[in-house]
Design a protein around this motif. Structure first.
Motif, PDB file in Angstrom:
ATOM      1  N   MET A 154      57.439  10.053 -29.041  1.00  0.00           N
ATOM      2  CA  MET A 154      58.179  10.245 -30.554  1.00  0.00           C
ATOM      3  C   MET A 154      56.949  10.688 -31.641  1.00  0.00           C
ATOM      4  O   MET A 154      55.708  10.757 -31.061  1.00  0.00           O
ATOM      5  CB  MET A 154      58.696   9.521 -31.137  1.00  0.00           C
ATOM      6  CG  MET A 154      60.194   9.173 -30.817  1.00  0.00           C
ATOM      7  SD  MET A 154      61.193   8.037 -31.993  1.00  0.00           S
ATOM      8  CE  MET A 154      61.354   6.766 -31.118  1.00  0.00           C
ATOM      9  N   GLU A 155      57.237  12.019 -32.084  1.00  0.00           N
ATOM     10  CA  GLU A 155      56.220  12.363 -33.272  1.00  0.00           C
ATOM     11  C   GLU A 155      55.729  11.379 -34.211  1.00  0.00           C
ATOM     12  O   GLU A 155      57.317  10.498 -34.612  1.00  0.00           O
ATOM     13  CB  GLU A 155      56.628  13.225 -34.132  1.00  0.00           C
ATOM     14  CG  GLU A 155      56.887  14.938 -33.155  1.00  0.00           C
ATOM     15  CD  GLU A 155      56.053  14.776 -32.906  1.00  0.00           C
ATOM     16  OE1 GLU A 155      54.891  15.106 -33.922  1.00  0.00           O
ATOM     17  OE2 GLU A 155      54.761  16.469 -31.940  1.00  0.00           O
ATOM     18  N   PHE A 156      55.061  10.722 -34.621  1.00  0.00           N
ATOM     19  CA  PHE A 156      54.961   9.641 -35.432  1.00  0.00           C
ATOM     20  C   PHE A 156      55.990   9.625 -36.946  1.00  0.00           C
ATOM     21  O   PHE A 156      56.685   8.633 -37.315  1.00  0.00           O
ATOM     22  CB  PHE A 156      53.613   9.464 -36.047  1.00  0.00           C
ATOM     23  CG  PHE A 156      53.170   8.683 -37.151  1.00  0.00           C
ATOM     24  CD1 PHE A 156      53.387   6.878 -36.240  1.00  0.00           C
ATOM     25  CD2 PHE A 156      53.420   8.753 -38.619  1.00  0.00           C
ATOM     26  CE1 PHE A 156      52.685   6.085 -37.342  1.00  0.00           C
ATOM     27  CE2 PHE A 156      53.041   7.302 -39.317  1.00  0.00           C
ATOM     28  CZ  PHE A 156      52.703   6.168 -38.841  1.00  0.00           C
ATOM     29  N   LYS A 157      55.949  10.976 -37.678  1.00  0.00           N
ATOM     30  CA  LYS A 157      56.774  11.019 -38.307  1.00  0.00           C
ATOM     31  C   LYS A 157      58.340  10.439 -38.143  1.00  0.00           C
ATOM     32  O   LYS A 157      59.132   9.834 -38.745  1.00  0.00           O
ATOM     33  CB  LYS A 157      57.849  12.346 -38.727  1.00  0.00           C
ATOM     34  CG  LYS A 157      57.281  13.286 -38.082  1.00  0.00           C
ATOM     35  CD  LYS A 157      57.781  14.674 -38.684  1.00  0.00           C
ATOM     36  CE  LYS A 157      58.419  16.029 -38.229  1.00  0.00           C
ATOM     37  NZ  LYS A 157      58.637  16.523 -38.150  1.00  0.00           N
ATOM     38  N   ASP A 158      58.757  10.376 -36.871  1.00  0.00           N
ATOM     39  CA  ASP A 158      59.758  10.411 -36.296  1.00  0.00           C
ATOM     40  C   ASP A 158      60.228   8.783 -36.391  1.00  0.00           C
ATOM     41  O   ASP A 158      61.062   8.271 -36.454  1.00  0.00           O
ATOM     42  CB  ASP A 158      60.535  10.730 -35.257  1.00  0.00           C
ATOM     43  CG  ASP A 158      60.665  12.641 -35.521  1.00  0.00           C
ATOM     44  OD1 ASP A 158      61.356  13.512 -36.645  1.00  0.00           O
ATOM     45  OD2 ASP A 158      60.457  13.178 -34.213  1.00  0.00           O
ATOM     46  N   ASN A 200      58.477   3.562 -30.625  1.00  0.00           N
ATOM     47  CA  ASN A 200      58.290   4.521 -30.119  1.00  0.00           C
ATOM     48  C   ASN A 200      58.865   3.995 -28.714  1.00  0.00           C
ATOM     49  O   ASN A 200      58.606   5.935 -27.920  1.00  0.00           O
ATOM     50  CB  ASN A 200      56.669   4.958 -30.050  1.00  0.00           C
ATOM     51  CG  ASN A 200      55.984   6.239 -29.520  1.00  0.00           C
ATOM     52  OD1 ASN A 200      56.850   7.460 -29.566  1.00  0.00           O
ATOM     53  ND2 ASN A 200      55.212   6.138 -28.399  1.00  0.00           N
ATOM     54  N   TYR A 248      58.456   6.212 -37.850  1.00  0.00           N
ATOM     55  CA  TYR A 248      58.083   5.832 -38.884  1.00  0.00           C
ATOM     56  C   TYR A 248      59.273   5.507 -39.664  1.00  0.00           C
ATOM     57  O   TYR A 248      60.266   5.049 -40.537  1.00  0.00           O
ATOM     58  CB  TYR A 248      56.956   6.462 -40.143  1.00  0.00           C
ATOM     59  CG  TYR A 248      56.433   5.307 -41.672  1.00  0.00           C
ATOM     60  CD1 TYR A 248      55.675   4.591 -41.429  1.00  0.00           C
ATOM     61  CD2 TYR A 248      56.902   5.598 -42.625  1.00  0.00           C
ATOM     62  CE1 TYR A 248      55.549   3.385 -42.405  1.00  0.00           C
ATOM     63  CE2 TYR A 248      56.909   5.716 -43.696  1.00  0.00           C
ATOM     64  CZ  TYR A 248      56.545   3.983 -43.316  1.00  0.00           C
ATOM     65  OH  TYR A 248      55.691   2.884 -44.254  1.00  0.00           O
ATOM     66  N   ASN A 249      59.834   6.894 -39.537  1.00  0.00           N
ATOM     67  CA  ASN A 249      61.672   7.353 -40.290  1.00  0.00           C
ATOM     68  C   ASN A 249      62.637   6.090 -39.691  1.00  0.00           C
ATOM     69  O   ASN A 249      63.182   5.910 -40.172  1.00  0.00           O
ATOM     70  CB  ASN A 249      62.044   8.480 -40.298  1.00  0.00           C
ATOM     71  CG  ASN A 249      61.062   9.394 -41.761  1.00  0.00           C
ATOM     72  OD1 ASN A 249      60.252   8.885 -42.304  1.00  0.00           O
ATOM     73  ND2 ASN A 249      60.295  10.739 -41.208  1.00  0.00           N
TER      74      ASN A 249
END
Length: 218
Positions: free
Chosen positions: A1-5, A153, A7-8
Motif C-alpha cells: 500500500m501507499e503510506f498515506k493509505d 500494510n 496511515y489513513n
C-alpha cells in the motif's frame, strides 16, 4: 500500500473474525518493526506472540477474574491511578461525559469486546525490563506504532489495548514471560469482522482541533 493509505486506514478493530494470521507473516511484521529507533539503540522491547490454546486458556482465566470482580492491576500504572495534567484530563472528561451519546447507549458492546480480548486470534504482548528508564516506555510506544503500521500494510487489522494486560500474572503464565520484565501493553492482530456492529465507523472518536495541539514558532 501507499503510506498515506496505510496511515489513513489506521483505525482500531474492536472485534476480529475467527481467522488467524499466518505465523510467518506475524514474524515478518515484528522483524521489520525492529528497525524502530530507541534511546541509544537500547532496543528494550520484547514481544511474546500468544495464539492457539495458550490464548484461549488465557482468555478463559481473564474472564473468570472479571466475573469475580478482581480489579485490574497492570504492571504499568492504571489510567485511573494517574494524576493527569489538566490538558489531557479535559480530553478524557469530554470522552467520559459523551459516552452515552457516542456509544448510542450500547456501551455493553464495547465492554464485551474488551472482556473477550476483541476475539483476537493472535495477541502480541510487549514488555520492557523491570528496571527501565522512562525513555523505554516511549521506545515501546514507537515500536508498537511500527508494528501496527506494518501490520496494516499487510492487510492485518490491529487493536492496541491496555485491557489485555489487566492481569499481568496471567499474561506471564501463558506467554511465559519472566518476572524481571514488565508487561507494558498488548496488540491484537487479525482480520476485521465486518459484520460486527462494534466495528461500525460511526464509533470512531474525533480528534482534537489541530490548532489546539500545534504551534509554529519562528
Amino acid at each position: 500500500m501507499e503510506f498515506k493509505d496505510v496511515y489513513n486506514h489506521e483505525r482500531v478493530t474492536r472485534k476480529f473474525s475467527n481467522r488467524k494470521v499466518n505465523e510467518k507473516l506475524l514474524a515478518k511484521i515484528i522483524k521489520k518493526a525492529q528497525l524502530s529507533p530507541s534511546l541509544l539503540n537500547s532496543q528494550p522491547w520484547r514481544i511474546y506472540m500468544v495464539t492457539g490454546d495458550a490464548l484461549s486458556n488465557l482468555k478463559k482465566e481473564v474472564m473468570q477474574k472479571i466475573k469475580e470482580g478482581v480489579d485490574p492491576h497492570e504492571d504499568f500504572a492504571t489510567i485511573l491511578s494517574l494524576n493527569w495534567d489538566a490538558y489531557p484530563s479535559q480530553s478524557l472528561a469530554t470522552v467520559g461525559a459523551s459516552q452515552p451519546y457516542f456509544y448510542n447507549n450500547k456501551i455493553e458492546l464495547f465492554t464485551h469486546s474488551n472482556n473477550t480480548m476483541f476475539n483476537a486470534q493472535d495477541v502480541a504482548f510487549m514488555t520492557i525490563p523491570r528496571t527501565s528508564p522512562a525513555w523505554s516506555v516511549f521506545d515501546l510506544g514507537v515500536f508498537a506504532q511500527s508494528i501496527m503500521l506494518l501490520a496494516l500494510n499487510e492487510g492485518v487489522a490491529v487493536m492496541p489495548a491496555h485491557s489485555m494486560v489487566a492481569y499481568p500474572e496471567l499474561v506471564r503464565k501463558y506467554a511465559e514471560i519472566p518476572a524481571n520484565e514488565l508487561v507494558g501493553m498488548a496488540i491484537g492482530l487479525g482480520y476485521k469482522d465486518n459484520a460486527a456492529e462494534v466495528n461500525d465507523p460511526k464509533y470512531y472518536p474525533a480528534r482534537l482541533p489541530f490548532e489546539k495541539i500545534y504551534k509554529l514558532v519562528k
